[in-house]
Design a protein around this motif. Structure first.
Motif, PDB file in Angstrom:
ATOM      1  N   THR A 162      -1.028   9.266  -8.146  1.00  0.00           N
ATOM      2  CA  THR A 162      -0.054   8.225  -7.826  1.00  0.00           C
ATOM      3  C   THR A 162       0.983   8.110  -8.947  1.00  0.00           C
ATOM      4  N   PHE A 206       3.477  10.632  -8.161  1.00  0.00           N
ATOM      5  CA  PHE A 206       4.239  10.186  -6.992  1.00  0.00           C
ATOM      6  C   PHE A 206       5.294   9.178  -7.412  1.00  0.00           C
ATOM      7  N   LYS A 207       4.876   8.241  -8.289  1.00  0.00           N
ATOM      8  CA  LYS A 207       5.823   7.209  -8.693  1.00  0.00           C
ATOM      9  C   LYS A 207       6.966   7.811  -9.514  1.00  0.00           C
ATOM     10  N   ARG A 229       4.449  11.628   1.943  1.00  0.00           N
ATOM     11  CA  ARG A 229       4.755  10.903   0.712  1.00  0.00           C
ATOM     12  C   ARG A 229       5.707   9.752   0.991  1.00  0.00           C
ATOM     13  N   LEU A 288       3.555   7.007   1.831  1.00  0.00           N
ATOM     14  CA  LEU A 288       2.873   6.451   0.662  1.00  0.00           C
ATOM     15  C   LEU A 288       3.739   5.413  -0.063  1.00  0.00           C
ATOM     16  N   GLN A 331       1.469   2.740  -2.392  1.00  0.00           N
ATOM     17  CA  GLN A 331       0.831   3.578  -3.412  1.00  0.00           C
ATOM     18  C   GLN A 331      -0.254   2.858  -4.194  1.00  0.00           C
ATOM     19  N   LYS A 386      -5.590   5.307  -2.567  1.00  0.00           N
ATOM     20  CA  LYS A 386      -5.632   5.599  -3.997  1.00  0.00           C
ATOM     21  C   LYS A 386      -7.049   5.432  -4.502  1.00  0.00           C
ATOM     22  N   ILE A 420      -4.161  10.414  -5.375  1.00  0.00           N
ATOM     23  CA  ILE A 420      -3.777  10.092  -4.007  1.00  0.00           C
ATOM     24  C   ILE A 420      -4.889  10.586  -3.084  1.00  0.00           C
TER      25      ILE A 420
END
Lengths: 350, 499
Positions: free
Chosen positions: A217, A220-221, B348, B351, B355, B361, B366
């Motif tokens: 994550t 992803f962020k 994504r 997501l 998230q 999570k 992920i």
């Protein structure tokens, strides 16, 4: 078919586009070699032999790709967050200096502990130097490129000062530190070459970067902030924090580009040991379109070009700097498709 | 009769969108002609065609009776057409005089300050403009900068002057002065085209009006023949028959409350309450504070004053993430800006905003399998037309991007839905889908705040309607209390409804 149409057809497929740019660069490079008066086919043959002809040559090619892999990965991570880390050069100097001092003065004899400590020192050095443009960008919107480039000079001159005045090797006529102890040196993967375990580290870091960006994550962020800052905010992601985190990761990876040269090649900090790895790293990341495995492939290509051209220059009259020429053509042709995309974009708008 | 501007059958398409559809636009010499319409009705496109910024697909233009081809602003300028843009195009560090004469040197590369100064000064005297020619632009007020723009146009010898929503940047006092100046220009023999969506000022200065709606000219009238009332009806159109069926449900508890939040600084604060089983529609012409309201509710703007409550808890200073986790869903007005990650895969994109949910999570990783399954379910349920979950969201069509955003935002059983301009840029099929989805969520008990510049949409969906004008909520009531004309008038700043 015009060149523009030619590129438009391939711009949707980044791999094809990169490969075609490569092929074209070799053709143009070949024309230049031909103009100098050498048979380009012979020249390329010699470059090939020099780069991968023997196990030893191949090992040296891989060795010279190591700093490029780290630098390329560093740029790729920052690009994912929508930043351009042009401070890799400074970060690798600072990281390498921290690592060298750790190797020289840490009173540990255990090889494992010493190397881990060196790696940590290196990352801290690089992160510190990346933190400055990162924080300024995140808090005040200062352009990270300008700050990072200026900090490159500061880092280069500051480390030079350190090896001239406080940490100069006793009795040495050149500007360098003393040698780090044997325990702090990386072992060779192939005898009488410069290929060390640093290459394995580079591959591991590339895998970690890939994993970070695709599967966590955090990654992803980071890519959400880089991909669309406003959408990231509306999705509950604080861009400021992730811009800084991405810069820190980038700086830590960048530092390895310098540190592996110190602990794997020179065993000491030498003045101006980097021939601009940071900037070649930018080219590597662009050609690889920020894909970590693409970074490895591109770095090996660039590494092979420089060892191959060196070999060619010993046999033909062509300078070893031919590698720089071909590299430059590659970079130009890689940025060209992007240029076409921009032109295409502006056409659409009007 | 010879017209100063005669545009006939003008059609301009951008891809599938027809911005101008067979428009006739006729301006008589020495009149002030108002071009009216809501945002997106095609006013700016039409004027950009006249000014040579866009080329038209069909139609012809005559200026002073002569057929012309206008390919660039330079052509337009040569024909005596000048435009005062909404956004000023001035060099801040240069003086007023320099700004006026730059780009129109009589001898290329050389500036004859003395001669130019005399010319500009005579313009000042003739039109009674009071301005210091040696002041730097950055020291001027907005109203003064606009005067410089007008002078630039006059200096280039324009006989026909187009004003693009000139009062939108001015205070009421500055607006009055500007309107006086424009009337003076007409008396001096100039022809003026005045673009606006404000009915009041149009009626004050216009000699005749052309009203555009959805790309077509729907009215061409003289001032004497019309009224504010008529113009408002032309602008927003007749009631559209809607096939939407609404179940009658009683509203429940208050879910979201906005209390004393100043949406625009120095304006009255806004108060809103949205209940369970209720759609509250915000009507208003675009740019009257809707964007600020939206950003404020999702937590992208921190206001020093006022309070916000969600399900009885104060969320005034809570970040966006917490608001979302507490049950707020957000369908952004600008989905490209706030809704999607164009270069990322659909997974994504699903997501984004989710998230931090345990569902997707674990230990910082992920949960890709769950995310993939979830994405596939959503694509199936909302009928997103795609080649698969690995496609990038940027390559989807607008309608499918909106379905992606809707499905993502509505999937986590929200209590409160902020739906801002949810159907902008969608085709009819997609619009109906969005409307049905919102009504269904209402029947399930969600509180929905619908912000829309499309009055028909607001009227068709809302249980209650609030009207927004210049950053303030100027009226709130049950939707049955308002007629379409009344809403149209209030949206244009005429309080008290039909008189």
């Amino acid at each position: 078919m015009s060149i523009k149409k030619f590129f438009r057809r391939f711009s949707f497929d980044s791999l094809a586009s990169s490969l075609i740019s490569l092929l074209l660069s070799f053709v143009i490079g070949g024309l230049l070699i031909w103009a100098i008066g050498t048979n380009p086919f012979q020249a390329y043959y010699l470059i090939g032999v020099g780069a991968v002809g023997t196990m030893k040559n191949l090992a040296n090619t891989l060795a010279s790709s190591i700093p490029l892999i780290f630098a390329g990965l560093a740029v790729a991570v920052s690009s994912k967050a929508g930043l351009l880390n042009l401070g890799v050069e400074g970060q690798l100097y600072m990281g390498a200096m921290a690592a060298t001092l750790c190797g020289l003065y840490l009173p540990a004899t255990n090889r494992f502990i010493l190397l881990i400590a060196i790696m940590i020192a290196s990352m801290l050095g690089g992160m510190l130097w990346a933190l400055i443009p990162g924080v300024l960008k995140a808090k005040f919107g200062t352009h990270e490129v300008i700050v990072a480039i200026m900090l490159n000079y500061v880092a280069e001159l500051f480390t030079t000062y350190l090896i001239i005045v406080p940490f100069r090797e006793h009795g040495s006529t050149v500007n360098q530190t003393a040698e780090i102890p044997k325990a702090a040196r990386l072992s060779k993967l192939f005898p009488r070459t410069q290929l060390t375990t640093a290459f394995i580290l580079a591959v591991i870091v590339a895998i970690i970067v890939w994993f970070l960006l695709r599967r966590t994550t955090l990654g992803f962020k980071i890519s959400a902030v880089g991909g669309n800052r406003d959408a990231a905010r509306a999705g509950g992601i604080n861009p400021t924090a992730y811009v800084i985190i991405a810069m820190l990761i980038s700086g830590a990876i960048a530092s390895f580009a310098g540190t592996t040269e110190v602990v794997g090649k020179y065993f000491r900090f030498r003045e101006n040991f980097s021939p601009g790895f940071g900037f070649t790293g930018l080219a590597v990341a662009v050609l690889a379109r920020n894909n970590p495995f693409g970074v490895i492939a591109t770095s090996i290509l660039f590494g092979g070009l420089s060892t191959g051209c060196l070999y060619m220059s010993r046999i033909t009259g062509i300078s070893g700097h031919m590698s720089n020429v071909i590299q430059s053509i590659i970079i130009l042709l890689v940025s060209a498709p992007r240029l076409f995309e921009i032109i295409k974009g502006s056409r659409k708008r009007t | 009769m010879e017209y100063a501007i005669e545009m006939r059958g003008i059609t301009k398409r951008f891809g599938a969108v027809t911005a101008n559809d067979n428009i006739d636009f006729l301006v008589k010499p020495q009149e002030i002609h108002c071009l009216l319409g809501e945002n997106g009705s095609g006013k700016t496109t039409l004027m950009n065609i006249l000014f040579g910024i866009y080329t038209m697909d069909e139609g012809q233009i005559k200026v002073n009776g002569q057929p012309v081809h206008i390919r660039s602003p330079r052509d337009a300028s040569r024909l005596g057409i000048g435009m005062v843009h909404q956004h000023f195009m001035l060099f801040n560090q240069n003086t007023v005089l320099e700004n006026i004469i730059l780009g129109d040197e009589r001898v290329p590369f050389f500036l004859d300050y003395e001669k130019s100064r005399k010319e500009v000064q005579s313009l000042l005297d003739r039109y009674e403009f009071h301005i210091d020619l040696d002041e730097k632009i950055c020291n001027l007020s907005v109203g003064m900068k606009q005067r410089v723009e007008i002078l630039k146009v006059l200096y280039r010898g324009a006989e026909i002057i187009i004003f693009d929503e000139p009062t939108s940047v001015l205070t009421p006092q500055e607006s009055d002065i500007l309107l006086g100046m424009i009337q003076n220009l007409r008396e001096q023999g100039k022809t003026v085209v005045f673009i606006s969506h404000k009915l009041g000022e149009t009626m004050t200065i216009g000699d005749s009006m052309t009203v555009l709606r959805k790309g077509a000219a729907v009215a061409n009238v003289l001032r004497e023949e019309t009224s504010v009332h008529d113009l408002a009806r032309h602008m927003v159109g007749k009631e559209v028959e809607t096939s939407l069926e609404r179940e009658e449900v009683e509203p429940g508890e208050c879910v979201f409350e906005l209390a004393d939040v100043p949406i625009w600084e120095h304006r009255k604060s806004c108060n809103l309450r949205v209940h369970e089983y209720e759609i509250l529609g915000i009507a208003g012409v675009d740019g009257n504070g809707q964007m600020e309201l939206e950003e404020s509710i999702i937590g992208l703007r921190d206001h020093r004053q006022g309070h916000q409550y969600l399900l009885g808890e104060e969320i005034t200073h809570e970040p966006t993430l917490l608001r979302k986790l507490k049950g707020m869903a957000h369908i952004p007005s600008d989905r490209h800006k706030y809704g999607i990650l164009p270069n990322e895969t659909l997974c994504r994109n699903y997501l984004l905003g989710n998230q931090e949910r345990e569902e997707f999570k674990s230990h910082g990783l992920i949960r890709t399998q769950r995310l993939d399954r979830f994405s596939e379910e959503m694509i199936e349920k909302y009928n997103v037309y795609t080649s698969g979950i690995e496609q990038t969201s940027g390559s989807l069509s607008g309608g499918n991007q909106q379905k992606l955003v809707l499905s993502r935002e509505l999937s986590q059983s929200p209590k409160f839905i902020l739906a801002a301009q949810p159907t902008v840029g969608l085709d009819i099929g997609a619009i109906e889908f969005v409307h049905r989805t919102l009504l269904q969520k209402r029947e399930e008990g969600c509180a929905i705040l619908l912000i829309s510049a499309d009055l028909s949409e607001v009227m068709a969906l809302s249980d209650r309607i609030a009207v927004m004008y210049e950053g303030e909520i100027v009226a709130v009531g049950d939707s049955s209390e308002f007629t379409r004309d009344e809403l149209g008038l209030m949206m244009a700043g005429h309080l008290g409804g039909a008189s």
